[in-house]
Design an enzyme around this catalytic site. Structure first.
Site, short mmCIF file in Angstrom:
data_model
loop_
_atom_site.label_atom_id
_atom_site.label_comp_id
_atom_site.label_asym_id
_atom_site.label_seq_id
_atom_site.Cartn_x
_atom_site.Cartn_y
_atom_site.Cartn_z
N CYS A 141 70.96 29.89 64.74
CA CYS A 141 72.17 30.72 64.86
C CYS A 141 72.88 30.56 66.20
CB CYS A 141 71.83 32.18 64.62
SG CYS A 141 71.31 32.48 62.93
N ASN A 183 75.33 36.92 57.26
CA ASN A 183 74.99 36.03 58.37
C ASN A 183 75.18 34.58 57.89
OD1 ASN A 183 73.81 34.48 60.34
ND2 ASN A 183 71.94 35.71 60.51
N HIS A 206 77.66 36.45 67.42
CA HIS A 206 77.05 35.96 66.19
C HIS A 206 76.81 37.17 65.28
CE1 HIS A 206 74.52 34.21 63.25
NE2 HIS A 206 73.42 34.82 63.66
O1 UT7 Z 1 70.58 35.35 62.89
C1 UT7 Z 1 69.28 35.03 63.28
C2 UT7 Z 1 68.57 36.17 63.82
N1 UT7 Z 1 68.23 37.13 62.81
C3 UT7 Z 1 68.35 38.41 63.07
O2 UT7 Z 1 68.83 38.76 64.12
C4 UT7 Z 1 67.83 39.41 62.07
C5 UT7 Z 1 67.00 40.43 62.79
N2 UT7 Z 1 66.38 41.43 61.96
C6 UT7 Z 1 67.08 42.37 61.28
O3 UT7 Z 1 68.29 42.35 61.27
C7 UT7 Z 1 66.33 43.49 60.63
O4 UT7 Z 1 64.98 43.45 61.03
C8 UT7 Z 1 66.37 43.47 59.08
C9 UT7 Z 1 67.77 43.81 58.62
C10 UT7 Z 1 65.99 42.09 58.58
C11 UT7 Z 1 65.43 44.51 58.52
O5 UT7 Z 1 65.72 45.79 59.02
P1 UT7 Z 1 64.56 46.72 59.59
O6 UT7 Z 1 65.19 48.01 59.92
O7 UT7 Z 1 63.93 45.96 60.72
O8 UT7 Z 1 63.61 46.88 58.36
P2 UT7 Z 1 62.08 46.45 58.25
O9 UT7 Z 1 61.97 44.96 58.17
O10 UT7 Z 1 61.29 47.15 59.30
O11 UT7 Z 1 61.73 47.05 56.83
C12 UT7 Z 1 61.74 48.46 56.59
C13 UT7 Z 1 61.41 48.70 55.14
C14 UT7 Z 1 60.21 47.92 54.64
O12 UT7 Z 1 59.52 48.74 53.74
P3 UT7 Z 1 58.12 49.38 54.14
O13 UT7 Z 1 57.22 48.22 54.44
O14 UT7 Z 1 58.41 50.22 55.34
O15 UT7 Z 1 57.74 50.15 52.91
C15 UT7 Z 1 60.83 46.76 53.89
O16 UT7 Z 1 59.99 46.27 52.85
O17 UT7 Z 1 62.53 48.25 54.34
C16 UT7 Z 1 62.04 47.40 53.31
N3 UT7 Z 1 63.09 46.42 53.00
C17 UT7 Z 1 64.06 46.67 52.11
N4 UT7 Z 1 64.32 47.72 51.32
C18 UT7 Z 1 65.39 47.65 50.52
C19 UT7 Z 1 63.27 45.21 53.53
N5 UT7 Z 1 64.35 44.62 52.97
C20 UT7 Z 1 64.85 45.50 52.09
C21 UT7 Z 1 65.95 45.48 51.23
N6 UT7 Z 1 66.20 46.57 50.47
N7 UT7 Z 1 66.80 44.43 51.14
#
Ligand code: UT7
Length: 332
Positions: free
Chosen positions: A116, A286, A256
């Site tokens: 990215c 993204n 980005h």
């Molecule tokens: O461009 C390159 C760099 N990339 C980035 O900068 C991305 C960085 N990361 C992020 O933007 C965030 O971490 C995400 C958007 C990917 C995820 O958000 P989060 O607030 O960090 O969520 P999490 O990964 O901690 O997941 C929280 C919960 C999990 O459930 P449990 O394990 O707590 O029961 C996930 O399984 O949300 C669940 N989850 C979803 N639920 C509904 C993960 N994806 C989804 C989804 N819909 N699409």
């Protein structure tokens, strides 16, 4: 005559028409518009649905549009750099395919891979060819067909990304316009948190890698989020401090587009009002290397000659960086 700087003199972008909304995804995945938009800011993304087309086709469309807009011809270009994480093939470079499809024959062409952050790495690389007098017209294209490497059964990753391409033309300026300063960073210890597990020389494609879904994006989202939030904010603050810039001096932050919360954290850190930030993640998701040029293209009419811009990114690798530039033209 002032020293030679590399200034952006034209911008264009291209994204496929096909839209994949959060509601579309919620039909087949355990997800919702509420979850995706509140956690990321994304509402929909564009998808290149024609299976016969790839990253180079989107990039070529962006470049052809730029030629039409500027009356420039392919023969005028002396260097083409393509930033991509989704090359058409492992080799030769996607830049070669783009040159073929746009009839660019007087240029040297190569890809830059910094995930990215690739568009920023490429801009800084391109600027060196301009600053040293080696080149007069360099195209930097950022393009990714992320849909080619996503597992649409994995809600943690497939909701995040979209397809697109954007291009800028760099030319010499001796009037103080263009790239003034940049900071690029890499911490290779982060490479395991966001990557593709197979398909390269360490683990070539096999029946097993396909069965194990190792040709898709893998991301430890939580860890990447933590590093992205801190590092993108830090490097933005550092490039501003090094150039004695305060929030009042900045016309636009062009970040980005990975997550609206990461963008907001960066803006907050340097005290920038949200009106000065280009945000289109809601429409495109993204798009990896295309996100910054897609923003420049969408905001082009609002960018004014003499505006101070900060471009910032964070991505897999980990790689990150920030560029300070003075915008060189106003669009009538
Ligand atoms: O461009 C390159 C760099 N990339 C980035 O900068 C991305 C960085 N990361 C992020 O933007 C965030 O971490 C995400 C958007 C990917 C995820 O958000 P989060 O607030 O960090 O969520 P999490 O990964 O901690 O997941 C929280 C919960 C999990 O459930 P449990 O394990 O707590 O029961 C996930 O399984 O949300 C669940 N989850 C979803 N639920 C509904 C993960 N994806 C989804 C989804 N819909 N699409």
């Amino acid at each position: 005559m002032g020293k030679i700087q590399a200034a952006i003199t034209a911008v264009n972008a291209w994204a496929p028409d096909s839209r994949l909304t959060n509601d579309d995804l919620a039909k087949t995945l355990d997800t919702s518009d509420e979850w995706i938009s509140s956690r990321t800011g994304i509402k929909e993304r564009r998808i290149l649905t024609d299976k016969n087309l790839g990253t180079s086709d989107m990039a070529a469309n962006a470049i052809k549009g730029l030629f039409a807009k500027t009356k420039l011809s392919a023969d005028d270009i002396d260097c083409l750099i393509c930033a991509t994480a989704t090359p058409d093939v492992v080799f030769p470079s996607t830049a070669c395919a783009i040159a073929d499809k746009t009839n660019i024959q007087n240029a040297f062409c190569f890809d830059v891979m910094a995930a990215c952050s690739g568009f920023l790495y490429s801009l800084v690389t391109a600027a060196k060819y301009i600053e040293t007098g080696t080149c007069k017209k360099v195209l930097v294209v950022g393009a990714d067909k992320m849909s080619a490497i996503l597992d649409y059964a994995d809600r943690r990753t497939c909701v995040l990304f979209g397809d697109g391409a954007g291009v800028v033309l760099l030319e010499p300026s001796t009037e103080g316009y263009g790239i003034i300063d940049s900071i690029l960073k890499c911490d290779g210890r982060g490479r395991h948190y966001l990557h593709m597990k197979a398909g390269g020389s360490v683990k070539p494609a096999s029946h097993e890698t396909v069965e194990n879904k190792e040709h898709f994006v893998y991301q430890d989202g939580h860890t990447v989020f933590k590093y992205a939030t801190k590092n993108m904010a830090d490097v933005t603050a550092d490039v501003m401090a090094r150039n004695h810039l305060t929030a009042d001096d900045i016309a636009w932050l062009v970040p980005h587009q990975a997550n609206k919360r990461i963008i907001e954290a960066t803006a907050k850190r340097v005290g920038l009002d949200e009106k000065k930030i280009t945000v289109n993640i809601n429409k495109y998701g993204n798009t990896t290397n295309a996100s910054i040029p897609l923003c420049l293209w969408e905001w082009e009419k609002q960018l004014k000659r003499d505006d101070n811009l900060i471009l910032s990114a964070f991505g897999a690798g980990f790689t990150w960086g920030s560029i300070y530039m003075k915008w060189g033209y106003s669009t009538p």
